[in-house]
Design a protein around this motif. Structure first.
Motif, mmCIF file in Angstrom:
data_model
loop_
_atom_site.group_PDB
_atom_site.id
_atom_site.type_symbol
_atom_site.label_atom_id
_atom_site.label_comp_id
_atom_site.label_asym_id
_atom_site.label_seq_id
_atom_site.Cartn_x
_atom_site.Cartn_y
_atom_site.Cartn_z
ATOM 1 N N SER A 196 0.836 -1.200 0.000
ATOM 2 C CA SER A 196 0.000 0.000 0.000
ATOM 3 C C SER A 196 0.872 1.251 0.000
ATOM 4 C CB SER A 196 -0.920 0.019 1.229
ATOM 5 O OG SER A 196 -0.173 0.178 2.422
ATOM 6 N N PHE A 197 0.291 2.342 -0.470
ATOM 7 C CA PHE A 197 1.012 3.606 -0.517
ATOM 8 C C PHE A 197 1.467 4.037 0.888
ATOM 9 C CE2 PHE A 197 0.770 8.209 0.111
ATOM 10 C CZ PHE A 197 1.722 8.655 -0.801
ATOM 11 N N ILE A 198 0.583 3.892 1.879
ATOM 12 C CA ILE A 198 0.916 4.355 3.230
ATOM 13 C C ILE A 198 1.999 3.477 3.855
ATOM 14 C CG2 ILE A 198 -0.007 4.896 5.521
ATOM 15 C CD1 ILE A 198 -2.685 5.423 4.256
ATOM 16 N N ASN A 199 1.972 2.180 3.585
ATOM 17 C CA ASN A 199 3.021 1.294 4.081
ATOM 18 C C ASN A 199 4.378 1.735 3.542
ATOM 19 O OD1 ASN A 199 4.886 -1.123 3.752
ATOM 20 N ND2 ASN A 199 3.302 -2.035 5.054
ATOM 21 N N GLU A 200 4.447 2.006 2.245
ATOM 22 C CA GLU A 200 5.711 2.435 1.636
ATOM 23 C C GLU A 200 6.147 3.789 2.173
ATOM 24 O OE1 GLU A 200 5.100 2.297 -2.544
ATOM 25 O OE2 GLU A 200 5.114 0.097 -2.634
#
Length: 293
Positions: A196-200
């Motif tokens: 996910s974008f937020i994980n990255e």
């Protein structure tokens, strides 16, 4: 089929006028049909063109064919004017909370015959599905400087947003006006789904600020993350526009993410530069770009 019109009007000139054709063209189609069927289908009597017995035997089938042709034209017209069709949209977890629900709710009100199929996956999976032509449109969070590695993919921004630290109303951060990266490192942190974008973003933020997050939980569902943060001692990163109602109702609180951060995140809409589902896809893209959030 020309046979149906000959039986109805009985004159080649009237058929030509009805079909907006020249009289020789009508005669050509009549002869071509007779050659194809291997029988005489028309005969002239007293200035009128009538069907022979063979023509009368063919008439019920010609009538069905004419009806099917008209129905086929209507079906194609429905798709061309966006009255029907199916559009497959892939959205990552963040945009599935906001702004996707607003977009699809309003779009389907304007196009009642259109069907939308929504796929909710992590950001990287959604991008891969779009590259592989498995979805028509992708909606996901991105940053200003992120570009597609595929030149065939067009990316358009929808609106501005920001990532914030979220926590429950009883959390100790509720009494803080500012926090620093070390404060975050000391709290129980809920990590978002792999890919996910937020994980990255979170991994990059941790590296940039030289801290190690206390990741006790990882959840694929952003709704589950919100509920866990509301009811416990955990914190997480979240797009602010996705929790606006929770903030207004006092269910969640937020603070800006401190330290070295990636600014200006935004939901974007992306699609392939090809003619597949062109009318319907372009209509949804244009609708989304002009939508007032």
């Amino acid at each position: 089929m020309i046979l149906v019109y000959i039986d109805k009007y009985k004159k080649v000139t009237d058929v030509a006028k009805e079909l907006n054709m020249k009289q020789p063209s009508v005669t050509f189609h009549m002869k071509s049909l007779e050659e194809e069927m291997g029988a005489v289908l028309f005969e002239s009597k007293r200035g009128r063109m009538i069907l022979t017995e063979a023509g009368q035997a063919l008439y019920p089938y010609a009538l069905k064919i004419t009806g099917l042709a008209a129905e086929a034209k209507k079906v194609v017209r429905d798709y061309s004017v966006l009255e029907k069709g199916t559009l497959c949209i892939g959205a990552d977890q963040g945009t599935s909370i906001f702004p996707l629900p607003l977009l699809i709710s309003s779009f389907t009100k304007h196009h009642t015959g259109v069907q939308l199929r929504i796929i909710n996956k992590p950001t990287q999976t959604i991008k891969s599905l779009l590259s592989d032509h498995d979805i028509d449109i992708a909606i996901f969070h991105s940053t200003d400087h992120q570009q597609s590695s595929d030149d065939a993919i067009v990316i358009n921004p929808l609106l501005d947003d920001e990532l914030v630290v979220i926590f429950g109303p009883q959390h100790r951060f509720a009494d803080f006006e500012h926090i620093d990266p070390q404060h975050i490192a000391m709290e129980f942190f809920i990590q978002h789904a792999e890919g996910s974008f937020i994980n990255e973003f979170t991994q990059q933020w941790s590296s940039n600020n030289s801290i190690h997050l206390w990741e006790r939980i990882q959840l694929d569902s952003m709704e589950a993350i919100k509920l866990t943060v509301q009811s416990g001692d955990h914190i997480s990163f979240f797009p602010k526009r996705s929790i606006q109602l929770d903030l207004e109702q006092g269910l969640l609180k937020s603070l800006p993410i401190p330290g070295h951060v990636i600014p200006n995140i935004r939901p974007v809409i992306a699609f392939q530069q090809d003619p597949t589902h062109l009318s319907l896809r372009n209509e949804f893209v244009e609708f989304s770009r002009n939508y007032t959030f």
